[in-house]
Design a protein around this motif. Sequence first.
Motif, PDB file in Angstrom:
ATOM      1  N   THR A 119     -24.971  61.915 -20.300  1.00 54.26           N
ATOM      2  CA  THR A 119     -25.937  62.477 -21.275  1.00 54.26           C
ATOM      3  C   THR A 119     -24.968  63.291 -22.091  1.00 54.26           C
ATOM      4  OG1 THR A 119     -27.628  62.418 -20.643  1.00 54.26           O
ATOM      5  CG2 THR A 119     -27.757  63.742 -22.428  1.00 54.26           C
ATOM      6  N   ALA A 120     -23.736  64.000 -22.178  1.00 54.96           N
ATOM      7  CA  ALA A 120     -23.524  64.862 -23.115  1.00 54.96           C
ATOM      8  C   ALA A 120     -22.202  64.080 -24.124  1.00 54.96           C
ATOM      9  CB  ALA A 120     -22.648  65.951 -22.403  1.00 54.96           C
ATOM     10  N   VAL A 121     -21.576  63.099 -23.013  1.00 52.18           N
ATOM     11  CA  VAL A 121     -20.540  61.733 -23.836  1.00 52.18           C
ATOM     12  C   VAL A 121     -22.052  60.688 -25.042  1.00 52.18           C
ATOM     13  CG1 VAL A 121     -19.065  59.684 -23.718  1.00 52.18           C
ATOM     14  CG2 VAL A 121     -19.187  61.848 -22.126  1.00 52.18           C
ATOM     15  N   ILE A 122     -22.755  60.537 -24.035  1.00 54.06           N
ATOM     16  CA  ILE A 122     -23.813  59.287 -25.357  1.00 54.06           C
ATOM     17  C   ILE A 122     -24.237  60.328 -26.416  1.00 54.06           C
ATOM     18  CG2 ILE A 122     -25.947  58.340 -24.840  1.00 54.06           C
ATOM     19  CD1 ILE A 122     -23.379  57.164 -23.340  1.00 54.06           C
ATOM     20  N   LEU A 123     -24.141  61.394 -26.320  1.00 48.75           N
ATOM     21  CA  LEU A 123     -25.295  62.439 -27.377  1.00 48.75           C
ATOM     22  C   LEU A 123     -24.041  62.541 -28.653  1.00 48.75           C
ATOM     23  CD1 LEU A 123     -27.708  63.694 -27.736  1.00 48.75           C
ATOM     24  CD2 LEU A 123     -27.176  65.472 -26.955  1.00 48.75           C
TER      25      LEU A 123
END
Length: 322
Positions: free
Chosen positions: A247-251
């Motif tokens: 989720t951190a990368v997508i965000l």
Amino acid sequence: MSKKSFIKFLKIAIPLGIGILVIYYSLSAATPEERATLWKNIKGANPVYIAASLVFGTLSHLSRAYRWQYLLQPMGYHPKLSNRFMAVMAAYLANLGIPRSGEFLRGALLTTYEEVPFEKAFGTIISERIADFIMLLLVVGFAITLQTDMLLTYLKEQNINPLYTVAFLIFAVGGIVIGFKIIQRAQAGILVKLKNFMNGLIEGMQSILNMRNKWAFIGHTLFIWVMYVLMFWVIKFTIPEISYASTAVILAAFVIGSFAISVTNGGIGVYPISIGALFVFFGYSKEGGEAFGWIVWGSQTLLVLVLGALSFLFLPILNRKK
């Protein structure tokens, strides 16, 4: 061609030209194998997740149209939800041609079909944008918290400094405030007309302070941005390699895309390339990252094209009595 027409042409052609050049450079720099892999990823995208992304995008636009009423009510205006929604979608379509022109069109459409004074309608749109900018800053802050070192390193390598945007906005707001004070002292001539326009604009902007449904407005604002993130996040399942991204990368990719989309008409070219570069930075393939960017950009642009065109068509039909 007159000077005014030529300037208008340049406003459309220059951002569009930049986007096309970025696309050409990116594809020409790629090997035949890389281009084949990129196309394979795009063609193999699962339509179920694309459809889900389109649903999330539509819900965000509908919520934006609904939220607009909370700013118009304190001034005594109650335009129909259908007209508000079509004005929003027509504005997004206009932004694909000339960046930021949609805000003016949106206010003008409400003036035309709901008899809301343009300056007051435009003032509410400015208030909306301020609320959305605060949300963007919160998303940026959260993304940096999750990936502080890597995201700051990437922004530095790409010469992207969000602080410049904040500084520019502060400088612009300061200039506008000074300009308002000068115009408010006007006693005659065209400045008096401009003062009346400014007063209506201020009244529209102040509606955010006078609305009765503050919590509903905040709720819709949060909902809009959750839908933005979801319509972006769900696309990761269309690319096998990206489906495992955290989720951190997508965000982080969402944040980069938010800044990139303002560079050219609707982010053409720059949006998918910037997102692809970020995924490469986090260790994913360029082809997978760019395919992700193209699918997000392509699906949401198609949504705007369809709903925006239908809005232009049905606004005069559904309001023919006016």
